[in-house]
Design an enzyme around this catalytic site. Structure first.
Site, PDB file in Angstrom:
ATOM      1  N   ASN A  11       0.732  -1.039   0.068  1.00  0.00           N
ATOM      2  CA  ASN A  11      -0.018  -0.060   0.001  1.00  0.00           C
ATOM      3  C   ASN A  11       0.847   1.276  -0.055  1.00  0.00           C
ATOM      4  OD1 ASN A  11      -1.698   1.963   0.593  1.00  0.00           O
ATOM      5  ND2 ASN A  11      -2.412   1.365   2.415  1.00  0.00           N
ATOM      6  N   LYS A  13       0.037   4.217  -0.157  1.00  0.00           N
ATOM      7  CA  LYS A  13      -0.433   5.534   0.422  1.00  0.00           C
ATOM      8  C   LYS A  13      -0.284   6.730  -0.377  1.00  0.00           C
ATOM      9  CE  LYS A  13      -0.027   3.141   4.842  1.00  0.00           C
ATOM     10  NZ  LYS A  13       0.241   3.105   6.144  1.00  0.00           N
ATOM     11  N   HIS A  97      -9.323   1.243   5.133  1.00  0.00           N
ATOM     12  CA  HIS A  97      -7.687   1.364   5.581  1.00  0.00           C
ATOM     13  C   HIS A  97      -8.108   2.286   6.857  1.00  0.00           C
ATOM     14  CE1 HIS A  97      -3.893   2.374   6.888  1.00  0.00           C
ATOM     15  NE2 HIS A  97      -3.597   1.286   5.794  1.00  0.00           N
ATOM     16  N   GLU A  99      -6.594   4.713   8.031  1.00  0.00           N
ATOM     17  CA  GLU A  99      -6.379   5.878   7.830  1.00  0.00           C
ATOM     18  C   GLU A  99      -7.602   6.542   7.259  1.00  0.00           C
ATOM     19  OE1 GLU A  99      -2.737   5.250   5.802  1.00  0.00           O
ATOM     20  OE2 GLU A  99      -1.699   4.727   7.507  1.00  0.00           O
ATOM     21  N   GLU A 169      -5.276  -5.234  10.370  1.00  0.00           N
ATOM     22  CA  GLU A 169      -4.062  -4.218  10.648  1.00  0.00           C
ATOM     23  C   GLU A 169      -4.240  -3.442  12.030  1.00  0.00           C
ATOM     24  OE1 GLU A 169      -2.077  -2.872   6.512  1.00  0.00           O
ATOM     25  OE2 GLU A 169      -3.707  -1.478   7.037  1.00  0.00           O
ATOM     26  N   GLY A 175       2.913   2.100  10.864  1.00  0.00           N
ATOM     27  CA  GLY A 175       3.933   2.970  10.799  1.00  0.00           C
ATOM     28  C   GLY A 175       4.606   3.351  12.118  1.00  0.00           C
ATOM     29  N   SER A 215       3.790  -2.555  10.270  1.00  0.00           N
ATOM     30  CA  SER A 215       5.324  -2.436  10.389  1.00  0.00           C
ATOM     31  C   SER A 215       5.707  -3.832   9.865  1.00  0.00           C
ATOM     32  CB  SER A 215       5.559  -2.166  11.734  1.00  0.00           C
ATOM     33  OG  SER A 215       5.321  -0.771  12.331  1.00  0.00           O
TER      34      SER A 215
END
Ligand code: 13P
Length: 253
Positions: A11, A13, A97, A99, A169, A175, A215
């Site tokens: 991904n 992003k 996702h 985010e 996730e 991250g 990660s």
């Protein structure tokens, strides 16, 4: 890992312009070659999709998008339809996702509509779910995931297990350099597979791929993938550098 073929997905992003994405994808295609023991997918930003599709032409690497709108067309400024993604060469689309949930208010109901629109247009949804750190600390992990799966996956018209990918996730691992342990991840993946069996039946659930994301790096992918219900990885930061991503793919194969 039964009959499920591993899938390593990148991904990207909001990183890379069209030309940058093109160069990265072309190097990755070189590194991956014709290895078909593992499925590979990359999801660049919308503006790079058509360019990347061109360089992946002779490669087994599949193209994915990071989002879509559920309507076929219309006055929806800034949105992208399933058909547009298909025409740009996409096979997969990442949906829900964390985010998008966190910064753009995406709901489980929206995720469900998007997943249905994707399937109706021959795109494979990669549906992301996961708990935040405070939810894990409050022992809410399984109730949060239960709700995300129940509402997000409700009534999806799957023809076969390869139609759907679920990505676990944990938000606290994205991250941050903090990976879920293989046992933490396995426990959740087994729970998700049980939920899938409830919705789609045992056989279908046994074939649906559940990816771990958060990660993922070359030094932790092998241990994660050795677990019985972990079928691959959804990789953020480490997918941006072709050499590093290729290493992850190798371990995943
Ligand atoms: P990182 O691999 O950078 O933690 O990101 C994970 C992710 O969000 C993939 O969708």
């Amino acid at each position: 890992m039964s009959q499920r073929k591993p899938l390593i997905a990148g991904n990207w992003k909001m990183y890379k312009t069209g030309p940058e994405a093109e160069a990265t994808a072309s190097r990755l295609a070189e590194l991956v070659g014709k290895d078909e023991s593992v499925d590979v997918m990359i999801a660049p930003p919308f503006t790079a999709l058509a360019l990347v599709d061109r360089v992946l032409n002779a490669s087994p690497i599949a193209l994915g998008a990071q989002n879509l709108h559920w309507e076929a067309e219309g006055a929806f400024t800034g949105e992208i339809s399933p058909d547009m993604l298909k025409a740009a060469g996409c096979t997969y689309v990442i949906i829900g996702h964390s985010e998008r949930r966190q910064y753009f208010g995406e709901s489980d109901e929206g995720v469900n509509r998007k997943a249905k629109a994707a399937l109706a247009n021959g795109l494979k949804p990669v549906i992301c779910i996961g708990e935040s750190e405070s939810q894990r600390d409050a022992d809410e992990t399984f109730s949060v995931l239960d709700k995300q799966v129940r509402l997000g996956l409700e009534g999806l018209p799957l023809r076969g297990p390869e139609d759907l990918v679920v990505a676990y996730e944990p938000v606290w691992a994205i991250g941050t350099g903090k990976t879920a342990t293989k046992d933490q991840a396995q426990e959740v993946h087994a729970f998700i597979r049980k939920q899938l069996a409830h919705f789609f039946g045992q056989d279908m659930a046994a074939g649906i791929r559940i990816l771990y994301g958060g990660s993922v790096k070359p030094d932790n992918i092998a241990a994660l993938m050795a677990m019985p219900d972990i079928d691959g990885g959804l990789v953020g930061g480490a997918s941006l550098k072709p050499e590093i991503f290729a290493e992850i793919i190798q371990f995943g194969a």
